[in-house]
Design a protein around this motif. Structure first.
Motif, PDB file in Angstrom:
ATOM      1  N   GLN A   7       0.886  -1.164   0.000  1.00 19.71           N
ATOM      2  CA  GLN A   7       0.000   0.000   0.000  1.00 19.71           C
ATOM      3  C   GLN A   7       0.921   1.210   0.000  1.00 19.71           C
ATOM      4  O   GLN A   7       1.442   1.603   1.035  1.00 19.71           O
ATOM      5  N   ILE A   8       1.136   1.772  -1.172  1.00 16.12           N
ATOM      6  CA  ILE A   8       2.007   2.927  -1.296  1.00 16.12           C
ATOM      7  C   ILE A   8       1.184   4.052  -1.925  1.00 16.12           C
ATOM      8  O   ILE A   8       0.749   3.940  -3.073  1.00 16.12           O
ATOM      9  N   TYR A   9       0.968   5.087  -1.138  1.00 17.76           N
ATOM     10  CA  TYR A   9       0.173   6.225  -1.596  1.00 17.76           C
ATOM     11  C   TYR A   9       1.043   7.463  -1.623  1.00 17.76           C
ATOM     12  O   TYR A   9       1.725   7.776  -0.658  1.00 17.76           O
ATOM     13  N   SER A 103       4.351  11.104   0.788  1.00 17.47           N
ATOM     14  CA  SER A 103       3.721   9.827   1.116  1.00 17.47           C
ATOM     15  C   SER A 103       2.598  10.039   2.115  1.00 17.47           C
ATOM     16  O   SER A 103       2.599  10.989   2.896  1.00 17.47           O
ATOM     17  N   CYS A 104       1.625   9.152   2.066  1.00 20.24           N
ATOM     18  CA  CYS A 104       0.555   9.170   3.066  1.00 20.24           C
ATOM     19  C   CYS A 104       0.114   7.738   3.315  1.00 20.24           C
ATOM     20  O   CYS A 104       0.267   6.858   2.469  1.00 20.24           O
ATOM     21  N   GLY A 105      -0.410   7.529   4.502  1.00 22.17           N
ATOM     22  CA  GLY A 105      -0.879   6.209   4.886  1.00 22.17           C
ATOM     23  C   GLY A 105      -2.336   6.003   4.520  1.00 22.17           C
ATOM     24  O   GLY A 105      -3.067   6.946   4.202  1.00 22.17           O
ATOM     25  N   HIS A 106      -2.758   4.766   4.568  1.00 26.96           N
ATOM     26  CA  HIS A 106      -4.143   4.420   4.229  1.00 26.96           C
ATOM     27  C   HIS A 106      -5.135   5.200   5.085  1.00 26.96           C
ATOM     28  O   HIS A 106      -6.175   5.648   4.592  1.00 26.96           O
ATOM     29  N   SER A 107      -4.817   5.402   6.348  1.00 24.74           N
ATOM     30  CA  SER A 107      -5.729   6.118   7.246  1.00 24.74           C
ATOM     31  C   SER A 107      -5.851   7.597   6.891  1.00 24.74           C
ATOM     32  O   SER A 107      -6.786   8.268   7.343  1.00 24.74           O
ATOM     33  N   GLN A 108      -4.958   8.120   6.081  1.00 28.85           N
ATOM     34  CA  GLN A 108      -4.981   9.530   5.682  1.00 28.85           C
ATOM     35  C   GLN A 108      -5.660   9.759   4.328  1.00 28.85           C
ATOM     36  O   GLN A 108      -5.829  10.906   3.909  1.00 28.85           O
TER      37      GLN A 108
END
Length: 153
Positions: A7-9, A103-108
């Protein structure tokens, strides 16, 4: 493990060369669809796209086998060609050199998507320069302010 799961955002920001207000409301949706096609053809996922007349924000889901610099180069090159072949502006359309990738995490994701969708209201409070500096400072990215905006001033 036989497969790779990631999961790379990445939230990408880049500007029109000279920060000119060249992206017209009349054709921006067509441009966004074209950029979505570029990303999809590269085997990546475009989650959100929006911007202002002088810059774009794109939220990408990328696979680990894709170099982000190559992807952004392809987006800029092909979208510039697309704009120029349609003669949407007088003269030659170009994107500014460089880009920001955060970068950002799934929760963001919901927060970042909302941020991208609300660009017009957001820019009633901050101009592009202020927005970009805020990103760099939020992510603790070191930069030389003497050169950061040299192409646009």
């Amino acid at each position: 493990m036989a497969n790779t799961y990631t999961q790379i955002y990445i939230h990408v920001v880049f500007a029109v060369k000279g920060r000119q207000n060249l992206i017209s409301k009349k054709w921006k949706d067509e441009l966004y669809k074209y950029i979505t096609g570029i990303v999809t053809n590269e085997g990546q996922k475009l989650i959100a796209i929006n911007g202002m007349p002088d810059h774009l924000h794109i939220l990408l889901g990328i696979k680990p086998n894709k170099n982000i610099s190559d992807l952004i180069r392809d987006i800029k090159t092909n979208s510039s060609r697309f704009i120029n072949t349609r003669n949407w502006i007088a003269g030659k359309f170009e994107w500014q050199k460089g880009f920001g990738a955060f970068s950002c995490g799934h929760s963001q994701l919901d927060t970042v998507i909302h941020y991208i969708q609300e660009q017009e209201s957001h820019h009633k409070k901050l101009n592009f320069r202020e927005e970009y500096l805020k990103f760099l400072n939020t992510y603790n990215i070191e930069y030389n302010s003497d050169y950061l905006f040299e192409e646009i001033e």
